[in-house]
Write a protein that holds these residues in place. Structure first.
Motif, short mmCIF file in Angstrom:
data_model
loop_
_atom_site.label_atom_id
_atom_site.label_comp_id
_atom_site.label_asym_id
_atom_site.label_seq_id
_atom_site.Cartn_x
_atom_site.Cartn_y
_atom_site.Cartn_z
N GLY B 61 -13.98 -8.76 -57.52
CA GLY B 61 -13.65 -8.95 -56.11
C GLY B 61 -12.65 -10.08 -55.93
O GLY B 61 -11.64 -9.93 -55.22
N ALA B 62 -12.90 -11.19 -56.59
CA ALA B 62 -11.99 -12.34 -56.48
C ALA B 62 -10.62 -12.01 -57.08
O ALA B 62 -9.58 -12.43 -56.57
CB ALA B 62 -12.60 -13.56 -57.18
N ILE B 63 -10.63 -11.24 -58.15
CA ILE B 63 -9.36 -10.87 -58.79
C ILE B 63 -8.51 -10.03 -57.83
O ILE B 63 -7.30 -10.27 -57.67
CB ILE B 63 -9.63 -10.14 -60.12
CG1 ILE B 63 -10.11 -11.15 -61.16
CG2 ILE B 63 -8.39 -9.40 -60.60
CD1 ILE B 63 -10.57 -10.55 -62.47
N ALA B 65 -8.70 -10.01 -54.53
CA ALA B 65 -8.26 -10.86 -53.41
C ALA B 65 -7.08 -11.73 -53.84
O ALA B 65 -6.11 -11.90 -53.09
CB ALA B 65 -9.42 -11.72 -52.91
N ASN B 66 -7.15 -12.28 -55.05
CA ASN B 66 -6.07 -13.13 -55.55
C ASN B 66 -4.79 -12.35 -55.78
O ASN B 66 -3.72 -12.72 -55.30
CB ASN B 66 -6.47 -13.79 -56.87
CG ASN B 66 -7.19 -15.11 -56.67
OD1 ASN B 66 -6.57 -16.16 -56.70
ND2 ASN B 66 -8.49 -15.06 -56.41
N GLU B 67 -4.88 -11.26 -56.52
CA GLU B 67 -3.68 -10.55 -56.96
C GLU B 67 -2.97 -9.84 -55.81
O GLU B 67 -1.77 -9.62 -55.85
CB GLU B 67 -4.03 -9.55 -58.07
CG GLU B 67 -4.52 -10.19 -59.36
CD GLU B 67 -3.41 -10.85 -60.18
OE1 GLU B 67 -2.23 -10.74 -59.80
OE2 GLU B 67 -3.75 -11.48 -61.20
N GLY B 71 -6.01 -13.69 -49.50
CA GLY B 71 -6.52 -14.97 -49.02
C GLY B 71 -7.94 -15.22 -49.50
O GLY B 71 -8.37 -14.71 -50.53
N THR B 72 -8.67 -16.02 -48.72
CA THR B 72 -9.99 -16.50 -49.16
C THR B 72 -11.13 -15.59 -48.71
O THR B 72 -12.28 -16.03 -48.60
CB THR B 72 -10.24 -17.92 -48.61
OG1 THR B 72 -10.21 -17.84 -47.18
CG2 THR B 72 -9.19 -18.89 -49.09
N VAL B 73 -10.83 -14.34 -48.43
CA VAL B 73 -11.86 -13.43 -47.88
C VAL B 73 -13.05 -13.27 -48.81
O VAL B 73 -12.92 -13.29 -50.03
CB VAL B 73 -11.28 -12.03 -47.59
CG1 VAL B 73 -10.19 -12.11 -46.55
CG2 VAL B 73 -10.78 -11.36 -48.86
#
Lengths: 377, 377
Positions: B61-63, B65-67, B71-73
């Motif tokens: 999930g973080a990957i 959002a980052n790529e 943002g910081t969702v």
């Protein structure tokens, strides 16, 4: 929008267990259900990071529903690295808050001590982005946070002794927690001279591998410790993309949102459980949560401001460093410690604690989730 | 309670890919965001079963959002064995329905073809309870569903040829699906004489290992294909506890709830994607979903009632058997096929299709999730 309360908590001892992962998970769940007086459960949420890799066991939600006779209720597992437990709690909370369910069971579990260090380290490294410089370079989590610590020393003037003070404080708290993994007394000297893991982090600066489980029951209404706010944010997943090694943007953002939702600020918090996966991480977290200015956390530690009688008692459970860190269970164990503090029956009780905060981190800053809870008066 | 619509879909080709898991995941997500005209995304849900075991990669999930610069969702991964994708979709749906978010990205992914059969088989077996007789006895998933097929033959009079008819139908549909893994023509004879995997299931009766990803964007409102109902149920996790080997109680329960929520019945459904992990499972599922009486699914297949022109066209995408089964992506690929049918631009278009149903199974019946969708007129 419903009010939501924690009406039951359960937790195994943290440490090494010979029984299977499932047994730990069911023990914590049963204890939480009993504490809640066995309400009808509408859904099950499980926080877990690596039961697939290390125990060849997934479908944990269905297993809990089956073994505890909860019927055909919806269930699933949440993965968010070391924040899996906190994120699972948040999902259950949102569902009750939004009226989807009335009572939910949320549990977290990890079993890590039956495998080799090599297997465990590899499995934990799945919490780094495969394209990150740190993973490509062969850094493990201690390597990453060791690098952060050296940079912190360089920028602020802090020393290894400040890390040791964090480790000592958390051990002293753990000595009073019957469920903690490490309860033997220690000293600054022993901590400073312990086996080096990765410069400058020694053995006591690193959270251990741990077996354990923790569970809570959330219900609609104000009939227990009330969840005042839940917030989650995503941070940066690759070291090469971080503007500042000493920031945890996900912690700052999730805390900022949680304070706003609760209509509170750091000054209103009476007790905190935060994610001290390393002693260094506790110092960063007390800054990012707004208790101390950026770059000054080490001074607060030196002045005893994160202990009883100081500005804000931190990790009265013993923290990840001494209570232990069964990854998927950690976020829920933090919640349970805050609930105990607000119920007034905790180890290392903070007298008169009314508002508590729990902060759970995943990866090298990939995820952070913050919950603010309030005790009934 | 908000209305919720699918406003964007994206999917990689299913099959063998040389690129990393992350690349597949991002390709599907980007395509879905583009199809939705790049709305602001409020949260990310990832369905995945075994990226930790097979790719040493979690924090998906973080990957994402980052790529993708989201943002910081908030983001996390959902695990529910082979139902991971469908359950992730449900979590995103509930959040928008309940007003928590306006636009969410839900994606599923699996990469399975770069490892050995032994490694993959072991990882898949994590979807069985370690205490189940079938796992203790060394059964794999084909072994379990092969046992079920033999019992079905014994009780109903069906034969291996009925299984072959399911496999042939799904292959014929896959031939028209440019994203399907297997598109070459076949015959009943070839299917019947193919290499035995586990009696009575041959190669064509078993879904393959597959690399692939699928993603959708859900938004508040009625501006696309509308989600009319979402329901999830837990079934039995151990063979020794099953009252009837030929029942999938989780499928029956989730379907029953979904029909009730939508105010519809099986007779109102125009097109179905269901979980044909084995040809046998498709026959059970058409019974449990209420399209045919229990014990009669094989006759419906023989009479062509699950094809165009019959009572209910099933798995017009080619199904798991021929489209492929990248585990975490499967539930979302099913949704995408239904959305395409309701948009009127699908392969194997069912003329005038207005209402579609997607059913995603996890484990040997541990989880089932059913969604009913309606096209705009």
């Amino acid at each position: 929008m419903n009010k939501v309360s924690v009406v039951g908590v359960g937790m195994t001892a943290f440490g090494k267990h010979e029984v299977p992962l499932k047994t730990l998970l069911l023990e914590a769940c049963f204890e939480a259900l009993k504490d809640a007086n066995f309400p009808r459960i509408d859904a099950v949420y499980i926080g877990n990071f690596m039961s697939g890799s290390l125990c060849n066991q997934e479908i944990l939600g269905a297993i809990v529903a089956n073994e505890l006779g909860l019927g055909t209720v919806p269930a699933f597992k949440v993965e968010g690295a070391c924040a899996s437990g906190g994120i699972a709690f948040r999902q259950g909370y949102l569902a009750v808050k939004n009226g989807e369910y009335e009572n939910v069971l949320i549990a977290g579990v990890e079993k890590m001590k039956h495998t080799t260090t090599e297997e465990t380290t590899k499995a934990i490294n799945a919490a780094m982005d495969n394209d990150s410089n740190e993973k490509v370079a062969g850094l493990t989590f201690p390597g990453f946070f060791g690098t952060v610590a050296n940079r912190y020393f360089y920028e602020t003037g802090a020393t290894k002794e400040h890390l040791a003070m964090v480790a000592l404080k958390n051990r002293e708290y753990a000595m009073n927690n019957p469920k903690a993994q490490f309860r033997s007394p220690t000293t600054i000297e022993e901590i400073m001279s312990a086996r080096m893991i990765t410069d400058p982090l020694g053995l006591f600066d690193c959270s251990p591998t741990t077996d354990g489980a923790a569970a809570v029951v959330l219900s609609k209404g104000e009939n227990g410790v009330v969840v005042r706010a839940s917030a989650q944010a995503t941070g940066i997943t690759q070291m090469q993309e971080m503007e500042d090694l000493l920031s945890l943007p996900a912690v700052r953002e999730s805390a900022s949102q949680a304070y706003e939702i609760a209509g509170l600020g750091p000054e209103d918090i009476d007790v905190v459980e935060l994610h001290d996966c390393f002693s260094m991480t506790e110092i960063l977290a007390i800054e990012e949560l707004g208790f101390f200015e950026k770059g000054t956390g080490w001074k607060a530690v030196e002045q005893g401001l994160t202990k009883h009688g100081g500005k804000i008692p931190v990790n009265t459970s013993g923290g990840l460093l001494s209570k232990g860190h069964p990854i998927g269970a950690t976020g829920l164990a933090q919640i349970i410690q805050i609930v105990s503090q607000l119920r007034g029956n905790s180890c290392n009780q903070v007298e008169g604690a009314k508002i508590g905060l729990a902060q759970n981190l995943g990866g090298t800053g990939a995820y952070s989730v913050v919950h603010i809870l309030e005790g009934v008066s």
